[in-house]
Design a protein around this motif. Structure first.
Motif, mmCIF file in Angstrom:
data_model
loop_
_atom_site.group_PDB
_atom_site.id
_atom_site.type_symbol
_atom_site.label_atom_id
_atom_site.label_comp_id
_atom_site.label_asym_id
_atom_site.label_seq_id
_atom_site.Cartn_x
_atom_site.Cartn_y
_atom_site.Cartn_z
ATOM 1 N N MET A 80 0.939 -1.395 -0.087
ATOM 2 C CA MET A 80 0.063 -0.039 0.062
ATOM 3 C C MET A 80 1.015 1.278 -0.072
ATOM 4 S SD MET A 80 -3.009 -0.925 2.641
ATOM 5 C CE MET A 80 -3.405 -2.714 2.908
ATOM 6 N N VAL A 81 1.828 1.203 0.873
ATOM 7 C CA VAL A 81 2.890 2.341 0.657
ATOM 8 C C VAL A 81 3.661 2.712 -0.463
ATOM 9 C CG1 VAL A 81 5.067 3.094 2.047
ATOM 10 C CG2 VAL A 81 3.015 2.489 3.395
ATOM 11 N N LEU A 82 4.129 1.472 -0.965
ATOM 12 C CA LEU A 82 4.850 1.792 -2.382
ATOM 13 C C LEU A 82 3.761 2.114 -3.422
ATOM 14 C CD1 LEU A 82 6.775 -1.533 -2.429
ATOM 15 C CD2 LEU A 82 7.597 0.742 -2.156
ATOM 16 N N MET A 83 2.449 1.761 -3.383
ATOM 17 C CA MET A 83 1.458 2.336 -4.483
ATOM 18 C C MET A 83 1.139 3.895 -4.039
ATOM 19 S SD MET A 83 0.423 -0.083 -6.453
ATOM 20 C CE MET A 83 -1.335 0.431 -6.970
ATOM 21 N N ILE A 84 1.183 4.258 -2.923
ATOM 22 C CA ILE A 84 0.844 5.701 -2.478
ATOM 23 C C ILE A 84 2.200 6.596 -3.300
ATOM 24 C CG2 ILE A 84 0.837 7.231 -0.794
ATOM 25 C CD1 ILE A 84 -0.969 5.059 0.676
ATOM 26 N N ILE A 85 3.477 5.933 -2.768
ATOM 27 C CA ILE A 85 4.591 6.544 -3.154
ATOM 28 C C ILE A 85 4.765 6.731 -4.665
ATOM 29 C CG2 ILE A 85 7.164 6.604 -3.369
ATOM 30 C CD1 ILE A 85 6.908 5.433 -0.423
ATOM 31 N N GLY A 86 4.236 5.513 -5.312
ATOM 32 C CA GLY A 86 4.310 5.731 -6.965
ATOM 33 C C GLY A 86 3.383 6.732 -7.403
ATOM 34 N N LEU A 87 2.304 6.832 -6.790
ATOM 35 C CA LEU A 87 1.201 7.703 -7.308
ATOM 36 C C LEU A 87 1.638 9.164 -7.089
ATOM 37 C CD1 LEU A 87 -2.373 6.020 -6.157
ATOM 38 C CD2 LEU A 87 -1.327 6.911 -8.566
ATOM 39 N N LEU A 88 2.287 9.386 -5.882
ATOM 40 C CA LEU A 88 2.772 10.828 -5.572
ATOM 41 C C LEU A 88 4.024 11.252 -6.388
ATOM 42 C CD1 LEU A 88 2.001 10.836 -1.945
ATOM 43 C CD2 LEU A 88 0.717 11.815 -3.803
ATOM 44 N N ILE A 89 4.845 10.508 -6.808
ATOM 45 C CA ILE A 89 6.067 10.971 -7.606
ATOM 46 C C ILE A 89 5.589 11.264 -8.953
ATOM 47 C CG2 ILE A 89 7.692 9.914 -6.076
ATOM 48 C CD1 ILE A 89 8.204 7.859 -7.987
ATOM 49 N N ALA A 100 9.300 3.741 -16.008
ATOM 50 C CA ALA A 100 9.505 4.623 -15.116
ATOM 51 C C ALA A 100 9.578 4.171 -13.733
ATOM 52 C CB ALA A 100 8.374 5.707 -15.068
ATOM 53 N N LEU A 101 10.097 4.897 -12.536
ATOM 54 C CA LEU A 101 10.197 4.372 -11.221
ATOM 55 C C LEU A 101 8.816 4.033 -10.675
ATOM 56 C CD1 LEU A 101 11.803 3.864 -8.767
ATOM 57 C CD2 LEU A 101 11.705 6.262 -7.962
ATOM 58 N N CYS A 102 7.914 5.002 -10.849
ATOM 59 C CA CYS A 102 6.405 4.751 -10.453
ATOM 60 C C CYS A 102 5.805 3.716 -10.919
ATOM 61 C CB CYS A 102 5.646 6.148 -10.834
ATOM 62 S SG CYS A 102 5.408 6.363 -12.623
ATOM 63 N N ASP A 103 6.128 3.269 -12.125
ATOM 64 C CA ASP A 103 5.533 1.913 -12.709
ATOM 65 C C ASP A 103 6.059 0.748 -11.839
ATOM 66 O OD1 ASP A 103 4.109 3.181 -14.400
ATOM 67 O OD2 ASP A 103 5.563 3.098 -16.274
ATOM 68 N N VAL A 104 7.438 0.842 -11.426
ATOM 69 C CA VAL A 104 8.016 -0.395 -10.796
ATOM 70 C C VAL A 104 7.360 -0.323 -9.433
ATOM 71 C CG1 VAL A 104 10.223 -0.910 -9.756
ATOM 72 C CG2 VAL A 104 10.140 -0.189 -11.984
ATOM 73 N N LEU A 105 7.168 0.819 -8.800
ATOM 74 C CA LEU A 105 6.830 0.804 -7.416
ATOM 75 C C LEU A 105 5.156 0.555 -7.359
ATOM 76 C CD1 LEU A 105 7.853 4.380 -6.211
ATOM 77 C CD2 LEU A 105 8.471 1.967 -5.608
ATOM 78 N N TYR A 106 4.384 0.687 -8.599
ATOM 79 C CA TYR A 106 2.961 -0.064 -8.696
ATOM 80 C C TYR A 106 3.179 -1.460 -8.629
ATOM 81 C CZ TYR A 106 1.626 4.781 -10.645
ATOM 82 O OH TYR A 106 1.436 5.953 -10.962
ATOM 83 N N PHE A 107 3.948 -1.919 -9.710
ATOM 84 C CA PHE A 107 4.068 -3.394 -9.607
ATOM 85 C C PHE A 107 4.542 -3.948 -8.587
ATOM 86 C CE2 PHE A 107 6.741 -6.958 -10.397
ATOM 87 C CZ PHE A 107 5.783 -7.995 -11.242
ATOM 88 N N LEU A 108 5.138 -3.473 -7.556
ATOM 89 C CA LEU A 108 5.860 -3.942 -6.349
ATOM 90 C C LEU A 108 4.631 -3.934 -5.367
ATOM 91 C CD1 LEU A 108 9.555 -2.883 -6.090
ATOM 92 C CD2 LEU A 108 8.716 -5.210 -6.941
ATOM 93 N N GLY A 109 3.994 -2.614 -5.483
ATOM 94 C CA GLY A 109 2.840 -2.600 -4.491
ATOM 95 C C GLY A 109 1.799 -3.599 -4.879
ATOM 96 N N CYS A 110 1.480 -3.939 -6.143
ATOM 97 C CA CYS A 110 0.425 -4.926 -6.410
ATOM 98 C C CYS A 110 1.038 -6.217 -5.746
ATOM 99 C CB CYS A 110 0.134 -4.864 -8.078
ATOM 100 S SG CYS A 110 -0.775 -3.551 -8.382
#
Length: 141
Positions: A80-89, A100-110
């Motif tokens: 959940m935290v990784l998804m939020i960070i991915g959305l905010l950057i 992009a880094l945000c896409d990697v964070l979305y994937f790891l969050g999922c």
């Protein structure tokens, strides 16, 4: 329904996510620098959708003494935290070629939040069977 309030909150969260999805391709409504209203709606709706499932999952897995509690208690929160960070950057903050880094964070969050639903594998089937038995016998109402 056994967990009616959780389902209502998740349903409202899904509606908020739908509104955020519809707003995503419209003209952006910037609130602070690069953060848009659709991003905040996505975060709020996503948390409203997933947190009740997380709470129910923790309750059931604790009751059944599921192995490796850190997997089903900590990893979903990290997701959940990784998804939020991915959305905010911003999308162009850091990129690795075409990713992009945000896409990697979305994937790891999922992947982290997937532990809510699939770990351990037999608990999902047990919960569905319990609901089936309750609905057919009339118990639990």
């Amino acid at each position: 329904m056994k967990h009616r309030n959780a389902y209502i909150i998740s349903g409202i969260g899904a509606l908020v996510l739908f509104v955020a999805f519809v707003m995503y391709n419209s003209a952006p409504v910037p609130l602070w620098n690069w953060i848009k209203l659709s991003d905040l709606l996505t975060i709020a709706g996503g948390l409203m959708f997933i947190v009740p499932f997380y709470q129910l999952s923790v309750r059931v897995k604790t009751r059944e003494h599921a192995p490796n509690p850190w997997v089903w208690q900590v990893l979903p929160v990290v997701g959940m935290v990784l998804m939020i960070i991915g959305l905010l950057i911003p999308n162009d903050f850091v990129s690795f070629g075409a990713v992009a880094l945000c896409d990697v964070l979305y994937f790891l969050g999922c992947v982290g939040m997937l532990m809510i639903f699939v770990y351990p594998l037999h608990t999902v089937n047990d919960e569905m069977l319990e609901d089936d038995v309750e609905s057919r016998t009339g118990n639990g109402r």
